[in-house]
Each structure stands twice: as structure tokens, then as C-alpha cells.
Design an enzyme around this catalytic site. Structure first.
Site, PDB file in Angstrom:
ATOM      1  N   GLY A 131      33.643 133.715   8.471  1.00  0.00           N
ATOM      2  CA  GLY A 131      34.340 132.108   7.648  1.00  0.00           C
ATOM      3  C   GLY A 131      35.552 132.305   8.087  1.00  0.00           C
ATOM      4  O   GLY A 131      35.949 130.860   6.622  1.00  0.00           O
TER       5      GLY A 131
ATOM      6  N   ASN B 184      36.904 129.601   9.611  1.00  0.00           N
ATOM      7  CA  ASN B 184      37.386 128.751   9.954  1.00  0.00           C
ATOM      8  C   ASN B 184      36.769 128.163   9.337  1.00  0.00           C
ATOM      9  O   ASN B 184      37.391 126.613   8.464  1.00  0.00           O
ATOM     10  CB  ASN B 184      36.518 128.006  11.305  1.00  0.00           C
ATOM     11  CG  ASN B 184      37.207 127.847  12.810  1.00  0.00           C
ATOM     12  OD1 ASN B 184      37.733 127.841  13.195  1.00  0.00           O
ATOM     13  ND2 ASN B 184      36.415 129.655  13.413  1.00  0.00           N
TER      14      ASN B 184
ATOM     15  N   ARG C 194      11.177 132.381  14.027  1.00  0.00           N
ATOM     16  CA  ARG C 194      11.833 131.208  14.209  1.00  0.00           C
ATOM     17  C   ARG C 194      11.455 129.718  13.945  1.00  0.00           C
ATOM     18  O   ARG C 194      12.443 129.054  12.946  1.00  0.00           O
ATOM     19  CB  ARG C 194      11.928 131.288  15.745  1.00  0.00           C
ATOM     20  CG  ARG C 194      12.847 130.908  16.471  1.00  0.00           C
ATOM     21  CD  ARG C 194      14.617 130.314  16.666  1.00  0.00           C
ATOM     22  NE  ARG C 194      14.983 129.343  16.567  1.00  0.00           N
ATOM     23  CZ  ARG C 194      15.418 129.010  17.882  1.00  0.00           C
ATOM     24  NH1 ARG C 194      15.089 129.503  18.819  1.00  0.00           N
ATOM     25  NH2 ARG C 194      16.151 127.787  17.509  1.00  0.00           N
TER      26      ARG C 194
ATOM     27  N   ILE D  95      21.041 129.860  17.445  1.00  0.00           N
ATOM     28  CA  ILE D  95      20.608 128.712  18.221  1.00  0.00           C
ATOM     29  C   ILE D  95      19.899 127.896  17.485  1.00  0.00           C
ATOM     30  O   ILE D  95      18.711 128.193  17.454  1.00  0.00           O
ATOM     31  CB  ILE D  95      19.661 128.995  19.582  1.00  0.00           C
ATOM     32  CG1 ILE D  95      20.660 130.062  20.341  1.00  0.00           C
ATOM     33  CG2 ILE D  95      19.707 127.745  20.049  1.00  0.00           C
ATOM     34  CD1 ILE D  95      19.953 130.658  21.683  1.00  0.00           C
ATOM     35  N   LEU D  96      20.036 126.290  17.521  1.00  0.00           N
ATOM     36  CA  LEU D  96      19.069 125.625  16.221  1.00  0.00           C
ATOM     37  C   LEU D  96      18.276 124.606  16.910  1.00  0.00           C
ATOM     38  O   LEU D  96      18.212 125.173  18.440  1.00  0.00           O
ATOM     39  CB  LEU D  96      20.116 124.654  16.130  1.00  0.00           C
ATOM     40  CG  LEU D  96      21.202 124.743  14.872  1.00  0.00           C
ATOM     41  CD1 LEU D  96      21.741 124.304  14.462  1.00  0.00           C
ATOM     42  CD2 LEU D  96      20.110 125.459  13.789  1.00  0.00           C
TER      43      LEU D  96
ATOM     44  N   HIS E  71      33.377 126.319  19.916  1.00  0.00           N
ATOM     45  CA  HIS E  71      32.425 127.374  20.445  1.00  0.00           C
ATOM     46  C   HIS E  71      34.290 128.079  21.239  1.00  0.00           C
ATOM     47  O   HIS E  71      35.164 127.181  21.674  1.00  0.00           O
ATOM     48  CB  HIS E  71      32.087 126.974  21.877  1.00  0.00           C
ATOM     49  CG  HIS E  71      31.375 128.449  22.945  1.00  0.00           C
ATOM     50  ND1 HIS E  71      30.805 128.888  22.106  1.00  0.00           N
ATOM     51  CD2 HIS E  71      32.252 128.462  23.567  1.00  0.00           C
ATOM     52  CE1 HIS E  71      30.244 129.621  23.204  1.00  0.00           C
ATOM     53  NE2 HIS E  71      31.346 130.068  24.624  1.00  0.00           N
TER      54      HIS E  71
ATOM     55  N   ASP F 131      25.574 125.098  24.019  1.00  0.00           N
ATOM     56  CA  ASP F 131      27.465 125.313  24.039  1.00  0.00           C
ATOM     57  C   ASP F 131      27.490 123.756  25.949  1.00  0.00           C
ATOM     58  O   ASP F 131      28.054 123.886  26.122  1.00  0.00           O
ATOM     59  CB  ASP F 131      27.718 126.432  24.861  1.00  0.00           C
ATOM     60  CG  ASP F 131      27.399 127.519  23.589  1.00  0.00           C
ATOM     61  OD1 ASP F 131      27.593 126.947  22.572  1.00  0.00           O
ATOM     62  OD2 ASP F 131      27.572 128.459  23.903  1.00  0.00           O
TER      63      ASP F 131
HETATM   64  C1  GAR Z   1      34.807 131.707  15.884  1.00  0.00           C
HETATM   65  O1  GAR Z   1      36.030 132.266  16.405  1.00  0.00           O
HETATM   66  C2  GAR Z   1      34.078 130.806  16.917  1.00  0.00           C
HETATM   67  O2  GAR Z   1      34.752 130.241  18.093  1.00  0.00           O
HETATM   68  C3  GAR Z   1      32.887 131.052  17.330  1.00  0.00           C
HETATM   69  O3  GAR Z   1      32.984 132.496  16.207  1.00  0.00           O
HETATM   70  C4  GAR Z   1      33.808 132.671  15.059  1.00  0.00           C
HETATM   71  C5  GAR Z   1      33.636 132.641  14.219  1.00  0.00           C
HETATM   72  O4  GAR Z   1      34.718 132.522  12.781  1.00  0.00           O
HETATM   73  N1  GAR Z   1      31.497 130.670  17.543  1.00  0.00           N
HETATM   74  C6  GAR Z   1      31.710 130.903  17.906  1.00  0.00           C
HETATM   75  O5  GAR Z   1      30.767 131.965  18.427  1.00  0.00           O
HETATM   76  C7  GAR Z   1      29.548 130.060  18.589  1.00  0.00           C
HETATM   77  N2  GAR Z   1      28.939 130.362  19.993  1.00  0.00           N
HETATM   78  P1  GAR Z   1      34.357 132.263  11.784  1.00  0.00           P
HETATM   79  O6  GAR Z   1      32.929 133.425  10.660  1.00  0.00           O
HETATM   80  O7  GAR Z   1      35.702 133.359  11.264  1.00  0.00           O
HETATM   81  O8  GAR Z   1      35.221 131.380  11.351  1.00  0.00           O
END
Ligand code: GAR
Length: 229
Positions: A23, A25, A76, A103-104, A120, A156
Site C-alpha cells: 500500500g 501507493n 472466484r 483480476i476483476l 501498472h 492492462d
Molecule cells: C505498484 O508498484 C503497482 O504498480 C503494482 O503493484 C505495486 C503495488 O505497490 N501493480 C501491479 O503490478 C498491477 N498489475 P504498493 O502496494 O506498495 O502500492
């Protein structure tokens, strides 16, 4: 499974963030809302994984959390239905996938089309799916980065809004590259969410519009740059 917290952070469109893990982001988004730089109400954080560290980040910020633990469902379809019900109850105007690694179902994606964003770690359309850092290094690419895009049922593949681009260094490892790309994610994701919240960015059919004009290619921030506001 909901934990009641002091109240939602921020004000603006009801925004639900879906996570599966650390988390970081989410944290960047929480910080921007906390600094009054991102006009959304963080209504809830939903995780498909009971021990996702991002849940602690949310709780610390006083944001409601909901766990729809994938492991608790036999299949699922049942998981998808439970998640759809949770989202329906939360009535989000914006859904943010922030490291949500499942995947939703197309039912959920279609329900929130135009309101749901994903980040992504690649310069889409290159390197959909997993292990993007490994793939970039193996291919010897000069650039890598991350993309914020609208979510459509195809993985994606939704129209892109903004990208962050870094130059790949000769001595880069997956880890060093990921560290630099993620720093950029913390800039481009809050910005894209702000554009969506203020309706500067809109999805009409499959075309992204920015300030009322078709966006022919995603906005771009290069490493170290400030980029469009
Ligand atoms: C992020 O870097 C994001 O780009 C990637 O997962 C990470 C999550 O980090 N997302 C994917 O790979 C989706 N296909 P976080 O939990 O620290 O935000």
C-alpha cells in the site's frame, strides 16, 4: 468485517481504494488528501488479503477498511459477488486499484467503467501482466516506467492517462529499477485521480478526453521532471 473509524478522510467524490499488499501507493494518496492537495473523500480501503499492510496504513489515517479475503471463498465467482456487494454498499464515484493483484470480473469492471483506475508498472502497451521489471531488463530496453489507465475488462489494456518514465541504467537490478519507478507512481497516481475527481479527464467510449480534447497519447512525466498539472 468492516472496522468503524473516526470518519472518512478528505472531501470530494466518494473514492474506494482496492489493495492487496504494502500500500505505498495508497499511502501517497492518503498523504495528498491529508495535505488538501487531492479533493476526494477516501470512503474505504478494500483488501482481498487479510494481512495486507495497506490496511494498517488506512486505519492509521482513520479510513474505514473492508476485507474480502479471497481465501475465505470457495471459488472466484463467490469472491467476485462478495466484492461486488461490498462496492455496491460503499457507493463509490471513483474506484482506485492500487496494487490490487486480482483480476476483476468483467461485471465489476463494466459497472465502474470510466470511474475505475489502475496503476501498472510498465509503459503500456508494453509488458502487460506480471514481472515487468524482469522483462524490461531481459529485453535490454532503454526506458521503463509506470502507467495510470482506465480499467476495462481486458487486462492492462484500458486507455492510458499518464505515464512516468525512467531511463534504465546499466547497473540496474529489478529492485533498483522498481524503487525509481515507484517514486514516480506516487506522483502520477494522485495526479490522475485529481483529474478524474475534477472531471478534467473523462472516458467517452474508448477515448480519453482531457480538458475537453481527445488525449491522443498519455501525459508524460520523465524522471526528475514535474510534468503536466
Ligand atoms: C505498484 O508498484 C503497482 O504498480 C503494482 O503493484 C505495486 C503495488 O505497490 N501493480 C501491479 O503490478 C498491477 N498489475 P504498493 O502496494 O506498495 O502500492
Amino acid at each position: 468485517m468492516t472496522s468503524s473509524m473516526p470518519g472518512p478522510a478528505g472531501s470530494g467524490p466518494r473514492t474506494v481504494v482496492l489493495i492487496s499488499g504494502s500500500g505505498t501507493n495508497l499511502q501517497a494518496i492518503i498523504d495528498e488528501v491529508g495535505q488538501n492537495r487531492l479533493p476526494v473523500e477516501l470512503t474505504a480501503v478494500v483488501s482481498d488479503c487479510a494481512d495486507a499492510f495497506g490496511l494498517e496504513r488506512a486505519s492509521k489515517a482513520g479510513i474505514d477498511t473492508v476485507v474480502v479475503n479471497f481465501g475465505d471463498y470457495g471459488n472466484r465467482q463467490d469472491f467476485d459477488r462478495a466484492l461486488a456487494d461490498v462496492l455496491e454498499d460503499l457507493e463509490p464515484e471513483i474506484v482506485v486499484l492500487a496494487g490490487f493483484m486480482r483480476i476483476l470480473s468483467s461485471t465489476i469492471v463494466t459497472r465502474y467503467q470510466g470511474q475505475m483506475l489502475n496503476i501498472h508498472p510498465s509503459l503500456l502497451p508494453k509488458y502487460k501482466g506480471l514481472h515487468t521489471y524482469r522483462k524490461v531488463l531481459a529485453a535490454g530496453d532503454r526506458f521503463h516506467g509506470s502507467t495510470v489507465h482506465y480499467v476495462i475488462p481486458k487486462l492492462d489494456a484500458g486507455p492510458s492517462i499518464i505515464q512516468y518514465r525512467v531511463a534504465v541504467r546499466d547497473d540496474d537490478t529489478e529492485e533498483s529499477l522498481a524503487t525509481r519507478v515507484q517514486q514516480g507512481e506516487y506522483v502520477i497516481y494522485p495526479r490522475a485521480i485529481e483529474w478524474l475527481a475534477s472531471k478534467r479527464v473523462e472516458l467517452r467510449g474508448e477515448q480519453v478526453f482531457f480538458d475537453g480534447e481527445p488525449l491522443r497519447e498519455p501525459k508524460l512525466i520523465n524522471e526528475g521532471g514535474v510534468g503536466p498539472r
